[in-house]
Design a protein around this motif. Structure first.
Motif, short mmCIF file in Angstrom:
data_model
loop_
_atom_site.label_atom_id
_atom_site.label_comp_id
_atom_site.label_asym_id
_atom_site.label_seq_id
_atom_site.Cartn_x
_atom_site.Cartn_y
_atom_site.Cartn_z
N LEU A 225 0.83 -1.21 0.00
CA LEU A 225 0.00 0.00 0.00
C LEU A 225 0.86 1.26 0.00
CD1 LEU A 225 -2.74 -1.17 2.51
CD2 LEU A 225 -3.00 -0.88 0.03
N ARG A 226 1.96 1.22 0.74
CA ARG A 226 2.89 2.36 0.77
C ARG A 226 3.45 2.61 -0.62
NH1 ARG A 226 5.59 0.54 4.70
NH2 ARG A 226 4.62 1.77 6.33
N GLN A 227 3.84 1.55 -1.32
CA GLN A 227 4.38 1.70 -2.68
C GLN A 227 3.32 2.24 -3.64
OE1 GLN A 227 6.07 -2.08 -3.79
NE2 GLN A 227 7.52 -2.05 -2.09
N GLU A 228 2.07 1.77 -3.50
CA GLU A 228 0.98 2.29 -4.34
C GLU A 228 0.78 3.78 -4.10
OE1 GLU A 228 -1.25 1.19 -6.74
OE2 GLU A 228 0.12 -0.51 -6.88
N CYS A 229 0.83 4.20 -2.84
CA CYS A 229 0.68 5.62 -2.51
C CYS A 229 1.81 6.44 -3.13
CB CYS A 229 0.66 5.82 -1.00
SG CYS A 229 -0.89 5.32 -0.24
N ARG A 230 3.02 5.94 -3.01
CA ARG A 230 4.17 6.65 -3.57
C ARG A 230 4.04 6.77 -5.09
NH1 ARG A 230 8.26 3.55 -1.71
NH2 ARG A 230 8.15 4.64 0.26
N ARG A 231 3.66 5.67 -5.73
CA ARG A 231 3.50 5.66 -7.19
C ARG A 231 2.39 6.63 -7.61
NH1 ARG A 231 4.61 0.68 -7.86
NH2 ARG A 231 2.63 -0.13 -7.10
N GLY A 232 1.27 6.60 -6.90
CA GLY A 232 0.16 7.49 -7.22
C GLY A 232 0.52 8.95 -7.01
N ALA A 233 1.27 9.24 -5.96
CA ALA A 233 1.68 10.61 -5.68
C ALA A 233 2.55 11.15 -6.81
CB ALA A 233 2.43 10.68 -4.35
N GLU A 234 3.45 10.31 -7.31
CA GLU A 234 4.33 10.74 -8.40
C GLU A 234 3.56 10.90 -9.71
OE1 GLU A 234 7.37 7.76 -8.38
OE2 GLU A 234 8.20 8.46 -6.47
N GLU A 235 2.68 9.95 -10.01
CA GLU A 235 1.92 10.02 -11.26
C GLU A 235 0.96 11.20 -11.29
OE1 GLU A 235 -0.12 6.35 -11.99
OE2 GLU A 235 1.74 5.19 -12.03
N LEU A 236 0.31 11.48 -10.16
CA LEU A 236 -0.70 12.54 -10.11
C LEU A 236 -0.15 13.88 -9.64
CD1 LEU A 236 -3.62 10.50 -8.51
CD2 LEU A 236 -3.36 11.14 -10.92
N ASP A 237 1.14 13.89 -9.27
CA ASP A 237 1.75 15.10 -8.71
C ASP A 237 0.89 15.60 -7.55
OD1 ASP A 237 3.71 17.05 -8.47
OD2 ASP A 237 2.63 18.45 -9.77
N LEU A 238 0.66 14.70 -6.60
CA LEU A 238 -0.27 14.92 -5.51
C LEU A 238 0.44 14.71 -4.17
CD1 LEU A 238 -3.32 15.17 -4.62
CD2 LEU A 238 -3.41 12.68 -4.79
N PRO A 239 0.29 15.63 -3.22
CA PRO A 239 0.89 15.39 -1.90
C PRO A 239 0.11 14.31 -1.15
CG PRO A 239 -0.29 17.49 -1.91
CD PRO A 239 -0.35 16.94 -3.31
N VAL A 240 0.78 13.23 -0.82
CA VAL A 240 0.15 12.09 -0.15
C VAL A 240 0.90 11.78 1.13
CG1 VAL A 240 -0.47 9.65 -0.32
CG2 VAL A 240 -0.64 11.10 -2.35
N THR A 241 0.17 11.57 2.19
CA THR A 241 0.74 11.10 3.45
C THR A 241 0.19 9.71 3.68
OG1 THR A 241 0.77 13.34 4.36
CG2 THR A 241 0.89 11.52 5.94
N PHE A 242 1.06 8.74 3.95
CA PHE A 242 0.64 7.38 4.24
C PHE A 242 0.84 7.11 5.72
CE2 PHE A 242 1.49 2.83 4.75
CZ PHE A 242 0.33 2.32 4.21
N LEU A 243 -0.21 6.64 6.38
CA LEU A 243 -0.14 6.30 7.80
C LEU A 243 -0.44 4.83 7.98
CD1 LEU A 243 -2.30 9.21 9.27
CD2 LEU A 243 0.18 9.14 9.07
N CYS A 244 0.33 4.18 8.81
CA CYS A 244 0.09 2.78 9.15
C CYS A 244 -0.18 2.73 10.65
CB CYS A 244 1.31 1.94 8.79
SG CYS A 244 1.04 0.18 8.98
N ARG A 245 -1.37 2.27 11.00
CA ARG A 245 -1.79 2.24 12.40
C ARG A 245 -2.20 0.83 12.79
NH1 ARG A 245 -3.73 7.67 13.93
NH2 ARG A 245 -2.15 9.02 13.05
N ARG A 246 -2.20 0.56 14.08
CA ARG A 246 -2.70 -0.72 14.61
C ARG A 246 -3.86 -0.41 15.55
NH1 ARG A 246 -0.69 -5.34 13.69
NH2 ARG A 246 -1.36 -6.41 15.56
N GLY A 247 -4.90 -1.24 15.46
CA GLY A 247 -6.02 -1.07 16.36
C GLY A 247 -7.34 -1.18 15.63
N ASP A 248 -8.38 -0.65 16.23
CA ASP A 248 -9.72 -0.66 15.66
C ASP A 248 -9.77 0.34 14.51
OD1 ASP A 248 -12.68 -1.12 15.71
OD2 ASP A 248 -12.64 1.02 16.24
N ALA A 249 -10.25 -0.10 13.34
CA ALA A 249 -10.25 0.75 12.15
C ALA A 249 -11.03 2.04 12.36
CB ALA A 249 -10.80 -0.03 10.95
N TYR A 250 -12.22 1.96 12.93
CA TYR A 250 -13.04 3.15 13.16
C TYR A 250 -12.30 4.15 14.06
CZ TYR A 250 -16.40 6.14 15.51
OH TYR A 250 -17.03 7.22 16.05
#
Length: 162
Positions: free
Chosen positions: A90-115
């Motif tokens: 998912l991190r790689q997809e975010c990085r690839r999308g940010a470069e392709e779309l010239d879009l500022p993207v922050t990727f967060l990885c968390r543990r716990g309840d999704a909500y």
């Protein structure tokens, strides 16, 4: 008498001047978990963020299985590796999308309840909009999904992508 195809009420709309930074969302947050619906939600959120000139925050929440406390060390290690591999993809997809779309993207990885973690991330990043995919699990129709819980919280505008 047939009803007209279009009806207008009130004063005629006048185009207003565009004010940079005040029109539309500035931060779009999307929950991703690798499922088909979450990847469609990510694509929708990225397109919206690009068109609006907003930043995108992608959040992957690794939720421990309810039976994780009774797993052996070997099984628990395998589950953790699987979560780590998915987070890396998912991190790689975010990085690839940010470069392709010239879009500022922050990727967060968390543990716990999704909500809980999506809500916490939305508050921390002051998200103007939260985008999630609809649940593909049948049981969520009965007990409620993360999307349903986010909508019911009423703290942010929520878009649920099928």
């Amino acid at each position: 008498m047939d009803a007209p195809e279009r009806e207008r009420y009130g004063p005629q709309a006048r185009p207003l001047p565009f004010e940079r930074g005040t029109d539309g969302p500035r931060v779009v947050l999307v929950g991703v978990d690798g499922s088909r619906t979450s990847m469609r939600a990510a694509a929708y959120a990225a397109g919206l963020a690009r068109r609006q000139g907003a930043g995108l925050v992608a959040v992957f929440v690794s939720s421990p299985a309810p039976y994780s406390g009774i797993m052996s060390g070997v099984v628990a290690g395998a589950v953790q590796r699987t979560h780590d591999e998915l987070a890396d993809e998912l991190r790689q997809e975010c990085r690839r999308g940010a470069e392709e779309l010239d879009l500022p993207v922050t990727f967060l990885c968390r543990r716990g309840d999704a909500y809980t973690e999506l809500g916490r991330a939305a508050d921390e990043h002051r998200a103007d909009l939260v985008v999630v995919g609809s649940s593909e699990q049948a049981g969520h129709r009965l007990v409620g999904s993360v999307a349903t819980r986010l909508v019911r919280a009423g703290r942010w505008p929520v878009v649920v992508v099928p």
